[in-house]
Enzyme design. Structure first.
Site, PDB file in Angstrom:
ATOM      1  N   ASN A  15       0.842  -1.201   0.000  1.00  0.00           N
ATOM      2  CA  ASN A  15       0.000   0.000   0.000  1.00  0.00           C
ATOM      3  C   ASN A  15       0.880   1.255   0.000  1.00  0.00           C
ATOM      4  OD1 ASN A  15      -1.406   2.252   1.089  1.00  0.00           O
ATOM      5  ND2 ASN A  15      -2.956   0.914   1.975  1.00  0.00           N
ATOM      6  N   LYS A  18       0.524   3.849   2.930  1.00  0.00           N
ATOM      7  CA  LYS A  18       1.148   3.458   4.197  1.00  0.00           C
ATOM      8  C   LYS A  18       2.665   3.617   4.119  1.00  0.00           C
ATOM      9  CE  LYS A  18      -2.071  -0.028   5.840  1.00  0.00           C
ATOM     10  NZ  LYS A  18      -2.242  -1.477   6.006  1.00  0.00           N
ATOM     11  N   ASP A  74      -1.096  -4.434  10.561  1.00  0.00           N
ATOM     12  CA  ASP A  74      -2.478  -4.791  10.245  1.00  0.00           C
ATOM     13  C   ASP A  74      -3.376  -3.927  11.114  1.00  0.00           C
ATOM     14  OD1 ASP A  74      -4.145  -6.414   8.588  1.00  0.00           O
ATOM     15  OD2 ASP A  74      -4.807  -7.448  10.383  1.00  0.00           O
ATOM     16  N   SER A  75      -4.497  -3.503  10.557  1.00  0.00           N
ATOM     17  CA  SER A  75      -5.350  -2.585  11.320  1.00  0.00           C
ATOM     18  C   SER A  75      -6.802  -2.774  10.929  1.00  0.00           C
ATOM     19  CB  SER A  75      -4.922  -1.142  11.041  1.00  0.00           C
ATOM     20  OG  SER A  75      -4.995  -0.870   9.659  1.00  0.00           O
ATOM     21  N   PHE A 156      -9.251   8.136   4.837  1.00  0.00           N
ATOM     22  CA  PHE A 156      -9.670   7.008   3.993  1.00  0.00           C
ATOM     23  C   PHE A 156     -10.554   6.068   4.810  1.00  0.00           C
ATOM     24  CE2 PHE A 156      -7.144   3.466   5.700  1.00  0.00           C
ATOM     25  CZ  PHE A 156      -6.272   4.151   6.531  1.00  0.00           C
ATOM     26  N   TYR A 158     -12.998   4.099   6.950  1.00  0.00           N
ATOM     27  CA  TYR A 158     -14.132   4.426   7.819  1.00  0.00           C
ATOM     28  C   TYR A 158     -14.003   5.806   8.476  1.00  0.00           C
ATOM     29  CZ  TYR A 158     -14.960  -0.621   7.448  1.00  0.00           C
ATOM     30  OH  TYR A 158     -15.185  -1.898   6.985  1.00  0.00           O
ATOM     31  N   LYS A 179      -5.146  13.799  13.196  1.00  0.00           N
ATOM     32  CA  LYS A 179      -5.360  12.344  13.120  1.00  0.00           C
ATOM     33  C   LYS A 179      -4.023  11.608  13.316  1.00  0.00           C
ATOM     34  CE  LYS A 179      -6.586   8.376  10.405  1.00  0.00           C
ATOM     35  NZ  LYS A 179      -6.787   7.719   9.123  1.00  0.00           N
TER      36      LYS A 179
HETATM   37  P1  IMP Z   1      -5.132  -3.231   6.346  1.00  0.00           P
HETATM   38  O1  IMP Z   1      -4.479  -2.802   7.638  1.00  0.00           O
HETATM   39  O2  IMP Z   1      -4.419  -2.735   5.154  1.00  0.00           O
HETATM   40  O3  IMP Z   1      -5.454  -4.696   6.346  1.00  0.00           O
HETATM   41  O4  IMP Z   1      -6.538  -2.480   6.220  1.00  0.00           O
HETATM   42  C1  IMP Z   1      -7.424  -2.408   7.238  1.00  0.00           C
HETATM   43  C2  IMP Z   1      -8.726  -1.733   6.879  1.00  0.00           C
HETATM   44  O5  IMP Z   1      -9.185  -1.139   8.105  1.00  0.00           O
HETATM   45  C3  IMP Z   1      -8.667  -0.602   5.868  1.00  0.00           C
HETATM   46  O6  IMP Z   1      -9.022  -1.007   4.606  1.00  0.00           O
HETATM   47  C4  IMP Z   1      -9.734   0.338   6.399  1.00  0.00           C
HETATM   48  O7  IMP Z   1     -10.969  -0.113   5.966  1.00  0.00           O
HETATM   49  C5  IMP Z   1      -9.698   0.132   7.885  1.00  0.00           C
HETATM   50  N1  IMP Z   1      -8.818   1.130   8.530  1.00  0.00           N
HETATM   51  C6  IMP Z   1      -7.605   0.923   9.092  1.00  0.00           C
HETATM   52  N2  IMP Z   1      -7.085   2.070   9.563  1.00  0.00           N
HETATM   53  C7  IMP Z   1      -7.994   3.031   9.269  1.00  0.00           C
HETATM   54  C8  IMP Z   1      -8.018   4.439   9.473  1.00  0.00           C
HETATM   55  O8  IMP Z   1      -7.090   5.086  10.005  1.00  0.00           O
HETATM   56  N3  IMP Z   1      -9.115   5.076   9.037  1.00  0.00           N
HETATM   57  C9  IMP Z   1     -10.158   4.449   8.420  1.00  0.00           C
HETATM   58  N4  IMP Z   1     -10.171   3.149   8.187  1.00  0.00           N
HETATM   59  C10 IMP Z   1      -9.104   2.433   8.605  1.00  0.00           C
END
Ligand code: IMP
Length: 197
Positions: A15, A18, A74-75, A156, A158, A179
């Site tokens: 990504n 990121k 991961d988030s 981005f 949510y 943020k």
């Molecule tokens: P990953 O960490 O790339 O697997 O993505 C996690 C998903 O969680 C993202 O596609 C968002 O939908 C959501 N997400 C994670 N961090 C945030 C944030 O800071 N704001 C809004 N959505 C988030």
């Protein structure tokens, strides 16, 4: 805690957003940051049951393949009235990606119905993996509430739905600098830099 003495690391993500955000963190420490995308590393299947397990899968795979220390993340969003869903499935909750992230936010709002508890938190897990197999884990979270209708155009995912505790504006209305000091990712990264650098 093991210190990161190497001057080159890999971010175990494809990504670009990121990578940009995290590269800035390493500049003051004189650490060169490559990405899994730059090195054309394979993307392992994220089949962990927790944020930490998924971050570890990405970090360990990137460290093994590149021979460099790797940082995986991961988030996601955990909604308390929904037993912390969508959680690790936050990105997949938006399938089939209709209308940007509005699809996922509308679905969440429908699932919540008229629940009185609209509290939620974002969680971020980071795992540092060295090529010799050692790993270190860091986590950050930010608590808040889900609002409807959504507001704001920054950020981005949510962000337009999430109002952090102590603020009247959503993550998508707050300036990025705000943020980026209180977010789950900022907090996990601070824990990483405080302990490892
Ligand atoms: P990953 O960490 O790339 O697997 O993505 C996690 C998903 O969680 C993202 O596609 C968002 O939908 C959501 N997400 C994670 N961090 C945030 C944030 O800071 N704001 C809004 N959505 C988030």
């Amino acid at each position: 805690m093991r210190k990161l003495i190497e001057k080159r690391i890999v971010l175990a993500t494809h990504n670009a957003g990121k990578v940009k955000e995290m590269q800035a963190i390493f500049v003051p420490f004189g650490i060169e940051v490559l990405s899994a995308g730059d090195l054309k590393l394979t993307e392992p299947e994220e089949d962990g049951k927790t944020f930490i397990e998924n971050a570890r899968i990405k970090a360990v795979s990137a460290a093994k393949e590149s021979g460099l220390p790797a940082l995986g993340d991961d988030s996601g969003l955990c909604v308390h009235a929904l037993n912390d869903r969508p959680g690790i499935y936050s990105a997949r909750y938006n399938e089939p990606k209709k209308n940007g992230f509005m699809y996922a936010m509308e679905k969440l709002n429908e699932e919540l119905g008229n629940a009185s508890d609209r509290s939620a938190h974002f969680s971020c897990a980071l795992v540092m993996a060295w090529p010799d197999g050692e790993t270190a884990e860091f986590e950050g979270r930010v608590d808040g509430a889900l609002q409807w209708p959504v507001k704001g155009t920054n950020g981005f995912g949510y962000d337009p739905m999430f109002v952090p505790n102590g603020y009247d504006l959503s993550f998508a209305e707050l300036p990025a600098e705000v943020k980026n000091t209180i977010s789950h990712r900022a907090r996990a990264l601070k824990s990483f830099t405080d302990n490892c650098l």
